[in-house]
Design a protein around this motif. Structure first.
Motif, PDB file in Angstrom:
ATOM      1  N   UNK A  41       0.794  -1.227   0.000  1.00 11.18           N
ATOM      2  CA  UNK A  41       0.000   0.000   0.000  1.00 11.18           C
ATOM      3  C   UNK A  41       0.827   1.279   0.000  1.00 11.18           C
ATOM      4  N   UNK A  42       1.927   1.376   0.734  1.00 15.55           N
ATOM      5  CA  UNK A  42       2.687   2.618   0.698  1.00 15.55           C
ATOM      6  C   UNK A  42       3.672   2.621  -0.467  1.00 15.55           C
ATOM      7  N   UNK A  43       4.365   3.750  -0.661  1.00 16.73           N
ATOM      8  CA  UNK A  43       5.474   3.779  -1.597  1.00 16.73           C
ATOM      9  C   UNK A  43       5.147   4.472  -2.902  1.00 16.73           C
ATOM     10  N   UNK A  44       6.217   4.856  -3.618  1.00 16.05           N
ATOM     11  CA  UNK A  44       6.073   5.567  -4.877  1.00 16.05           C
ATOM     12  C   UNK A  44       5.334   4.755  -5.904  1.00 16.05           C
ATOM     13  N   UNK A  45       5.551   3.437  -5.893  1.00 16.76           N
ATOM     14  CA  UNK A  45       4.926   2.586  -6.899  1.00 16.76           C
ATOM     15  C   UNK A  45       3.410   2.633  -6.826  1.00 16.76           C
ATOM     16  N   UNK A  46       2.873   3.105  -5.697  1.00 13.47           N
ATOM     17  CA  UNK A  46       1.422   3.174  -5.563  1.00 13.47           C
ATOM     18  C   UNK A  46       0.920   4.611  -5.525  1.00 13.47           C
ATOM     19  N   UNK A  47       1.722   5.514  -6.071  1.00 10.00           N
ATOM     20  CA  UNK A  47       1.257   6.893  -6.122  1.00 10.00           C
ATOM     21  C   UNK A  47      -0.091   6.950  -6.848  1.00 10.00           C
ATOM     22  N   UNK A  48      -1.039   7.618  -6.245  1.00 14.15           N
ATOM     23  CA  UNK A  48      -2.371   7.704  -6.836  1.00 14.15           C
ATOM     24  C   UNK A  48      -2.477   8.958  -7.698  1.00 14.15           C
ATOM     25  N   UNK A  49      -2.882   8.784  -8.936  1.00 15.95           N
ATOM     26  CA  UNK A  49      -3.155   9.913  -9.803  1.00 15.95           C
ATOM     27  C   UNK A  49      -4.139   9.444 -10.866  1.00 15.95           C
ATOM     28  N   UNK A  50      -4.712  10.377 -11.581  1.00 13.77           N
ATOM     29  CA  UNK A  50      -5.762  10.042 -12.532  1.00 13.77           C
ATOM     30  C   UNK A  50      -5.162   9.528 -13.834  1.00 13.77           C
ATOM     31  N   UNK A  51      -4.825   8.278 -13.885  1.00 14.57           N
ATOM     32  CA  UNK A  51      -4.298   7.747 -15.125  1.00 14.57           C
ATOM     33  C   UNK A  51      -3.661   6.393 -14.947  1.00 14.57           C
ATOM     34  N   UNK A  52      -3.101   5.900 -16.035  1.00 14.18           N
ATOM     35  CA  UNK A  52      -2.442   4.595 -16.045  1.00 14.18           C
ATOM     36  C   UNK A  52      -0.962   4.761 -15.763  1.00 14.18           C
ATOM     37  N   UNK A  53      -0.358   3.723 -15.192  1.00 19.23           N
ATOM     38  CA  UNK A  53       1.072   3.749 -14.911  1.00 19.23           C
ATOM     39  C   UNK A  53       1.611   2.330 -14.987  1.00 19.23           C
TER      40      UNK A  53
END
Length: 764
Positions: free
Chosen positions: A532-544
């Motif tokens: 759940x934490x960490x940069x890999x789970x940064x929430x933003x409006x889009x695909x990654x």
């Protein structure tokens, strides 16, 4: 009434004279037109080729009209075209009155000036005054001639021909843009930039007069070497034109730039401009108009700064460089291109273009693999085994995940969102390496063409080499209704289909592209591996989607929103291994930050053309009242799963029964094995029916083998070409040697002659 007969002959004679005068006038007009306009136009013109091929410095602009670069011609010559409509009237007035005051009256050469010059030459025995008109000088700029009588006559004829083709305005356009000023500079527009650092339209009349005298002798009137000579000539010009003595001439000379002053010529987005100039359509551009591109200056600057700062943070891991490219999906025009952190840094190979350089992309290829899987009958809820698996061959290939853990049965959606490795290889083995390669090449990954013979199952994890350009371009398929979309410079060339436009023959089903897009934008599905934490789970409006090569020396991220698509690579151009493990969170942060700041539209619309059904979160099958956890999933029409048979109820409550292939995984993590299904469908799970294997000529035959896996109930027997090769309890897992030819595998249930599964395979 009587007639005066004497008057009639006089009137007839007068009318006769008028008639012949009209005929004579018409003949004279025709003769003039034929001699000075028709004949010069129809006869061959020596300067036609030079006129047709006249080229100027190509001015590359960003999307807002700012200059990226002004590209010189051969030998560093700068010649920026300024259309006559943009030339200050003061300059036209100065040039015409000083060089050719009857310019708008003569047909190309000035006959009175010719006669005067000839008489002066006859009296003095040398040239006293010239007779060159602006048209003659323009003709000489196109086709140089010797300064002799025959040369002058040739110039006069070519001036007639030139004017007959381009007119007075065209002659002025050529003259003002081709006059030499020294300093490897031609044309008033370029001279204004070189000597004053301003556009021509911003110069004062004094500055224009100062420039006007330089072409008379670029060495003699060089403002850097002979400023006084320039000043005297400009003052004489002012007097000749009946301007009041202009004290601004001195100020105009004082404002001439230091010739060594930097910054006169912009140098922005250098690798993008290099790529643009290599395009075939660019080579035909003559530079007569500026080339406006899709580069957005604020986005370009932000990408350069953010990438540079991020690379600086990662230098301790031997990450010394990076590249980024961002694209507007509507039209697929390039909005930002950063080929390296510092173009002028020789130590870090700054002039190498990381956007077009080929490197291993890691997991960033997985969305294309799963798109092909969905095309071939898999669904978003298909359960894939994330268990220790060896994919046999000449060398046993046992992939592992980013966190070195195995998650057992996972749904396809979880596999792509958490970037699991074993399920990806499992899927690729079943759909075939070559179909996947074909899909990628059709989607613009042309770098794979010359790697076909060396590509195996590792392609699922990105062990082939592609470029960041190809990768970002490839992701456009998920924003372009399943159709490949070529990146372009935004220069007005033919664009690809935009959002909402459909094509008759997409590379992948439009609904599949929407489903993959949905999987990449559902960030909670990433928690299986990344937590759940960490940069890999940064929430933003889009695909990654991120990716890392085997040696961690190439870290990638690709992301998109409805109106912005981009990718970032970080590593080093030397290919050196990094120190420790470089996290793909570095490029992911760059991509997410840029998308947050420069994406203006909201979230993607809900998927259309798909059905949403409740499924069991463990088995991926249709949820029943025995399933403890259910969730919604999207399906193509007609692909809904069967009811879940993993969960059932007995007197103790809800029970779960895992398929047999998860026996080792359950034991590895000390789970209860009594939840393993005692029976299973009699089936050869691996290889697939119709599989094709290729022998490796560089490896001895005894070392080349493949894995066979089968499930069933109790004990079974495996036969190859009618010969028993294994007998024992299910599940069966055995390695068989590769032998050239067509073969048949048969699976039998012990004690039952009716229970049989049969597949065929070929070895070449």
């Amino acid at each position: 009434m009587s007639l005066n007969l004497k008057v009639i002959p006089a009137r007839l004679q007068h009318m006769h004279r008028i008639k012949w005068a009209g005929i004579a006038l018409a003949t004279a007009v025709f003769a003039f037109a034929f001699t000075f306009r028709i004949l010069p136009r129809v006869l061959p013109y020596a300067g036609q080729e030079a006129l047709d091929n006249l080229a100027f410095s190509r001015v590359i602009l960003d999307a807002e009209g700012g200059e990226l670069q002004v590209l010189p011609l051969e030998n560093g010559l700068r010649r920026i075209r300024v259309p006559l409509s943009a030339v200050p009237w003061d300059l036209v007035d100065i040039v015409v009155r000083a060089e050719d005051k009857r310019f708008f009256l003569h047909p190309g050469f000035d006959l009175p000036a010719f006669i005067r010059a000839a008489m002066q030459y006859a009296r003095a025995g040398k040239t006293v005054s010239g007779a060159s008109t602006i048209s003659m000088q323009a003709a000489r700029l196109l086709v140089p001639r010797t300064r002799s009588l025959s040369g002058k006559l040739g110039e006069a004829w070519e001036a007639l021909q030139l004017e007959s083709r381009v007119g007075k305005r065209g002659v002025l356009d050529i003259y003002l843009n081709l006059l030499p000023f020294g300093q490897n500079t031609e044309g008033f527009g370029t001279a204004a930039r070189v000597f004053y650092g301003k556009p021509l339209s911003s110069l004062t009349r004094s500055q224009l007069m100062t420039l006007a005298v330089i072409p008379r002798g670029p060495t003699r009137y060089d403002p850097y070497r002979n400023p006084q000579a320039v000043c005297d000539a400009a003052l004489r010009l002012a007097a000749l034109l009946h301007y009041k003595e202009d004290p601004g001439i001195d100020q105009a000379l004082q404002s001439v730039l230091d010739p060594g002053r930097p910054g006169i010529w912009p140098f922005r987005a250098p690798q993008f401009v290099r790529w643009l100039t290599c395009k075939s359509e660019f080579s035909d551009h003559k530079g007569r108009e500026p080339i406006r591109t899709g580069i957005e200056p604020k986005l370009q600057a932000a990408a350069e700064t953010l990438l540079g700062n991020t690379v600086a943070q990662a230098r301790g891991k031997r990450i010394s460089n990076g590249a980024a490219i961002f694209v507007r999906p509507q039209g697929m025009s390039i909005a930002a291109w950063v080929g390296s952190v510092d173009f002028f840094n020789e130590a870090d190979s700054g002039q190498v273009d990381g956007v077009t350089m080929r490197r291993q992309p890691g997991s960033t290829l997985k969305p294309f693999l799963y798109a092909l899987a969905l095309e071939r009958g898999f669904t978003a809820s298909s359960v894939l085994p994330d268990i220790p698996t060896d994919f046999g061959g000449a060398e046993v290939y046992v992939p592992s995940n980013y966190n070195n853990q195995f998650n057992g049965p996972v749904r396809l959606r979880q596999a792509i969102a958490s970037s699991l490795n074993v399920p990806a290889v499992y899927v690729l083995e079943r759909i075939g390496v070559q179909p996947f390669v074909d899909l990628l090449i059709s989607n613009g990954f042309t770098s794979l063409e010359d790697q076909r013979g060396n590509i195996g199952l590792g392609l699922a994890l990105g062990n082939a080499e592609v470029s960041l350009f190809e990768l970002v371009q490839g992701y456009g398929i998920f924003l372009q209704n399943g159709e490949p979309a070529a990146l372009n410079a935004g220069t007005g060339e033919k664009q690809q289909k935009g959002k909402g436009e459909k094509t008759a023959n997409p590379l992948i089903d439009e609904r599949v592209s929407v489903l993959i897009r949905d999987m990449l934008t559902r960030h909670p599905d990433r928690t299986l591996v990344f937590g759940r934490p960490g940069t890999a789970r940064r929430l933003f409006r889009g695909a990654l989607k991120t990716g890392t090569s085997n040696q961690f020396n190439n870290i990638w991220a690709v992301g998109f929103t409805p109106d912005l698509l981009g990718g970032v690579w970080m590593g080093n151009f030397s290919g050196d291994s990094v120190i420790g493990k470089a996290s793909s969170g570095y490029p992911a942060e760059v991509v997410a930050t840029i998308l947050d700041a420069y994406s203006n539209t909201g979230v993607f619309s809900p998927p259309e053309g798909l059905e949403n059904l409740a499924i069991c979160s463990l088995s991926g099958l249709a949820a029943t009242d025995s399933c403890p956890h259910a969730m919604g999933e999207w399906f193509l029409p007609g692909t809904a799963p069967l009811p879940c048979d993993w969960h059932y109820k007995d007197s103790s409550g809800i029970r779960v029964s895992y398929p047999q292939e998860y026996r080792e995984w359950l034991s590895r993590y000390r789970y209860r094995t009594d939840i393993l299904s005692p029976s299973g469908n009699l089936a050869i799970k691996k290889p697939l029916d119709g599989s094709l294997f290729f022998l490796n000529s560089s490896t001895s035959l005894p070392e080349q083998s493949f894995a066979v896996e089968a499930t069933g109930n109790g004990a079974g027997r495996l036969l190859c070409d009618g010969i028993t090769v294994f007998r024992g309890n299910f599940p069966i897992k055995v390695m068989l040697p590769l032998q050239k030819g067509s073969h048949e595998l048969e699976l039998r249930q012990e004690g039952s002659s009716d229970a049989v599964d049969l597949i065929r395979y070929e070895v070449r």
